[in-house]
Structure formats: structure tokens, C-alpha cells
Design an enzyme around this catalytic site. Structure first.
Site, PDB file in Angstrom:
ATOM      1  N   ALA A 135      23.786  93.154  14.905  1.00  0.00           N
ATOM      2  CA  ALA A 135      24.573  94.386  14.884  1.00  0.00           C
ATOM      3  C   ALA A 135      25.503  94.351  13.677  1.00  0.00           C
ATOM      4  O   ALA A 135      25.968  93.288  13.273  1.00  0.00           O
ATOM      5  CB  ALA A 135      25.391  94.505  16.166  1.00  0.00           C
TER       6      ALA A 135
ATOM      7  N   SER B 135      29.660  91.730  11.715  1.00  0.00           N
ATOM      8  CA  SER B 135      28.264  91.550  12.119  1.00  0.00           C
ATOM      9  C   SER B 135      28.162  90.501  13.218  1.00  0.00           C
ATOM     10  O   SER B 135      28.995  89.596  13.309  1.00  0.00           O
ATOM     11  CB  SER B 135      27.436  91.145  10.896  1.00  0.00           C
ATOM     12  OG  SER B 135      26.062  91.187  11.207  1.00  0.00           O
ATOM     13  N   ASP B 136      27.147  90.654  14.049  1.00  0.00           N
ATOM     14  CA  ASP B 136      26.901  89.671  15.114  1.00  0.00           C
ATOM     15  C   ASP B 136      25.399  89.576  15.350  1.00  0.00           C
ATOM     16  O   ASP B 136      24.714  90.611  15.389  1.00  0.00           O
ATOM     17  CB  ASP B 136      27.598  90.100  16.415  1.00  0.00           C
ATOM     18  CG  ASP B 136      27.543  89.009  17.470  1.00  0.00           C
ATOM     19  OD1 ASP B 136      27.985  87.884  17.187  1.00  0.00           O
ATOM     20  OD2 ASP B 136      27.054  89.276  18.580  1.00  0.00           O
ATOM     21  N   THR B 137      24.909  88.371  15.494  1.00  0.00           N
ATOM     22  CA  THR B 137      23.473  88.154  15.694  1.00  0.00           C
ATOM     23  C   THR B 137      23.246  87.382  16.995  1.00  0.00           C
ATOM     24  O   THR B 137      23.915  86.379  17.242  1.00  0.00           O
ATOM     25  CB  THR B 137      22.886  87.365  14.501  1.00  0.00           C
ATOM     26  OG1 THR B 137      23.068  88.140  13.310  1.00  0.00           O
ATOM     27  CG2 THR B 137      21.401  87.101  14.690  1.00  0.00           C
TER      28      THR B 137
END
Lengths: 218, 218
Positions: free
Chosen positions: B126, B89-91
Site C-alpha cells: 500500500a 508505504s506498507d508491504t
């Protein structure tokens, strides 16, 4: 905003949260606001039908919870100095003007979840702020407000609802779901303050406290 | 939804979160999903300008983080069985198409907060899901998606911004604010998934995992 007043608040003010909710305490701690917790002895048994709107019902609950703690601390006499700020709060789930309470049975939980499925409902959190050290009228809040957040549920199949009820999570929750739990996965989105959905409208609270400070009422 | 599949997931599947974020771990735990944590060794140094949109950048980061953990666990050989699900995940914080990173100085933090003041920006998270035990292609995700939440800031005075920078909170945060902190009090409202703002789009994740299960891909 409140952040520039935080040192003055934490050094000079006695602040009491009139709620046993761990989530509300967590939000105030996250904000960096030193406070004591006194859960209110107020029994939440007001007649919902006697209020013109769900928001008025929540605001009266919030005020009554805080007022009970103000009275209790006043009765304690010399046990501590008069609090500067007592915070009451109440959160309700509303759909089609109907306030959803904790379900009395699994069948009631099923009915509520089927009602919420695939549509939007409202979460209302009211906050009442009492300033007993500044006010001669101790049984009325200096300010009370109610924040409204809209919450959208995904469509839930009968299998999903049944499995969710089997987790046990719905049975002690207003509206039969827990946002801070498996129920959070049903929520496709919200519109409004997200701390409000957790039970405490953080931005509205900090704005109101800043206004009281600016007006010399706290 | 995922709740009716939870027992099967928890009893039979090896699930790995490829992120050291305590908040993501907390959200999976809240969901009741048993998982291991392997922080990814992937260095986040991709050229943002090489991506058509911020969402594509976040999706590539999420995939790359998970792919590094898939490769690492595969290299471990007999140390454990092949994972069934690896979650990357990436924010990111985006305003006017510009990705806001961690501020390099207090002046940069001031500029970012002044940019965010009194308006709406976007938080994009994501998620990439790899199913290495089912797939022959282990360096590509079974699915990758990006959830978009709009976040509205109250107007911030210069005094508020200065006081907030003095708390130290902005200095290690993308966009120069922490939603899980004093910065949360600046947010008047959001539109979209609220777990997404915390760094993990819970509803979208559970929907995607349920789809993989229904399709026999997990």
C-alpha cells in the site's frame, strides 16, 4: 532446491560467470554463490534469421558466450584448475516474433517504444551451463534452457516517449527501455520469473544446478 | 506518466519518503526522484482483526506511517519548509486471507514455509501520498492505494526448508522468506508489478503522482 547444497558448492567448486553484467553478478551474490567473473570475448553477431525461434537464438548466444570462456580458461593451462561450472546467459526482448535490439537512433527508439506502448511483450533469458571438469566434451553445455517472462507496458503518450528518450536511458538498451531505471515505471505487471527480466532466471538456474548435482554431473 | 514531469518535481518540490526501507529508497533513486528519507515513528501494532481486508490493513499502516512524518515535520516549525509530498508505504504477505508476519521461532518459520510451498500467495504493498503544502487537512492522504502481486513458490522439500532456516534469512522476514535473497530462488513466477514485491509499486506510484500533478494537487 539448491540451498541445501550451497556449502558443498562454495567449498569445493570453481564457478565462473561468463558475463560482465553487473546485474547477473548481483543475483548470484544475492543467492550466496561464490563465483568468479570472466566476461566472454564472444561477439554477438549471429544471424537472427538463421534460427527457428528467438529462444533458439538466445540459447545459442548463451552457449557461445560460455564456450568462449571455457576455451579461454583451458588455454590458460596451469593458471588455475579447470572450472567446475561455467555459466553463460543471454537476454532478449521480443515482440510479435521480432527481436528488439539497441536503437541506432532516437527515431528508432521512438518507434520501438511506440510499438511496446499499451501492450505485452516478452523477455527471454537463456542460460547455458558447462561442466568442463566433469565432461570430456567441453564445447557443449551440460544443459541449456530459456525462460520466458511476459511484460506489460502502460500506454505511453508521445510526450512520455519523447521525455524518456531525452533522459538518454533508452539509447543503449535492447528494446529501448531499462527495467532497472525510469523505464521500470512504464511496466504495469509481468507474468513469469522476475529475476528473468533482470537478465537471469534465478529459479530455473538453481533448479538446473540442483539437478546436475543430484545426477553427479557437477 | 511521470517522466515528463521529473524536472519540475526535482527542481521545485520537497519530497519525503516516510520509510527507512533501503529497497524503497533505491527504487525512488532509480526513478531519478530526488527525495529525503524520514523513517516513521509510527508503531505497527494495529489490530489486524479490526480491518475488513488485508489491503485495508496495509493502507491504514501506510497512511499512519506518512501521517506521523507529516506531523513530525510540521512540529519542526522553521527547520524546513512544508513538504510537498510525503510518501508512506506498507508491504504484507497474505495467504488464504491470513497475514503472515515475522516468525517468532524456527518452528513458526517452518510452518509458514510449508504453507507457502508449491502454491501461490499474495504480496500487497500500500502507498499513501500526503500533500501537506497544498492541503488544509494534513492528517489525511491525498490518495492511498494498494497493489496486489501474486507470487508462486516451487514445492519445497523438508530438507530445503530446514537448510533455508539454517541460513538465518527467514527469521526477520514477513512470511519467513526474503525475495531479495536466497528465498528468491524458490519463486517460479509472479503475476503483477514486480517492484511491488520489492516493497514499492513503482508504476502505480508514478501514475498516482502524475494524476496529482495534472489535477494541480501537487
Amino acid at each position: 532446491m539448491l540451498v541445501q547444497h550451497m556449502a558443498a558448492l562454495n567449498n569445493g567448486k570453481r564457478i565462473v560467470l561468463a558475463s560482465g553484467s553487473p546485474r547477473r553478478r548481483e543475483i548470484l551474490t544475492m543467492l550466496g554463490l561464490a563465483h568468479e567473473v570472466h566476461a566472454s570475448a564472444f561477439e554477438e553477431n549471429l544471424d537472427k534469421g538463421a534460427f527457428p525461434t528467438p529462444a533458439e537464438y538466445a540459447k545459442t548466444n548463451a552457449s557461445s558466450k560460455a564456450a568462449a570462456v571455457v576455451a579461454e580458461l583451458a588455454a590458460g593451462g596451469g593458471a588455475g584448475r579447470c572450472p567446475d561450472l561455467v555459466i553463460g546467459s543471454d537476454t532478449i526482448v521480443v515482440v510479435d516474433g521480432r527481436i528488439l535490439e539497441k536503437p541506432r537512433s532516437e527515431a528508432a527508439a521512438y518507434e520501438m517504444l511506440a510499438t511496446l506502448s499499451g501492450r505485452e511483450h516478452s523477455v527471454l533469458s537463456a542460460v547455458a551451463l558447462f561442466t568442463p571438469s566433469r565432461s570430456e566434451v567441453r564445447d557443449k553445455p551440460a544443459t541449456v534452457f530459456c525462460e520466458h517472462t511476459r511484460v506489460r507496458f502502460a500506454p505511453l503518450s508521445p510526450e512520455t516517449i519523447a521525455a524518456y528518450i531525452r533522459t538518454g536511458e533508452p539509447m543503449d538498451k535492447a528494446g529501448s527501455y531499462g527495467i532497472q531505471g525510469v523505464g521500470g515505471s512504464f511496466i504495469t505487471g509481468i507474468t513469469g520469473c522476475y529475476y528473468n527480466v533482470m537478465g537471469f532466471p534465478l529459479h530455473a538456474f538453481t533448479s538446473a544446478v540442483a539437478r546436475l548435482l543430484d545426477a553427479g554431473e557437477l
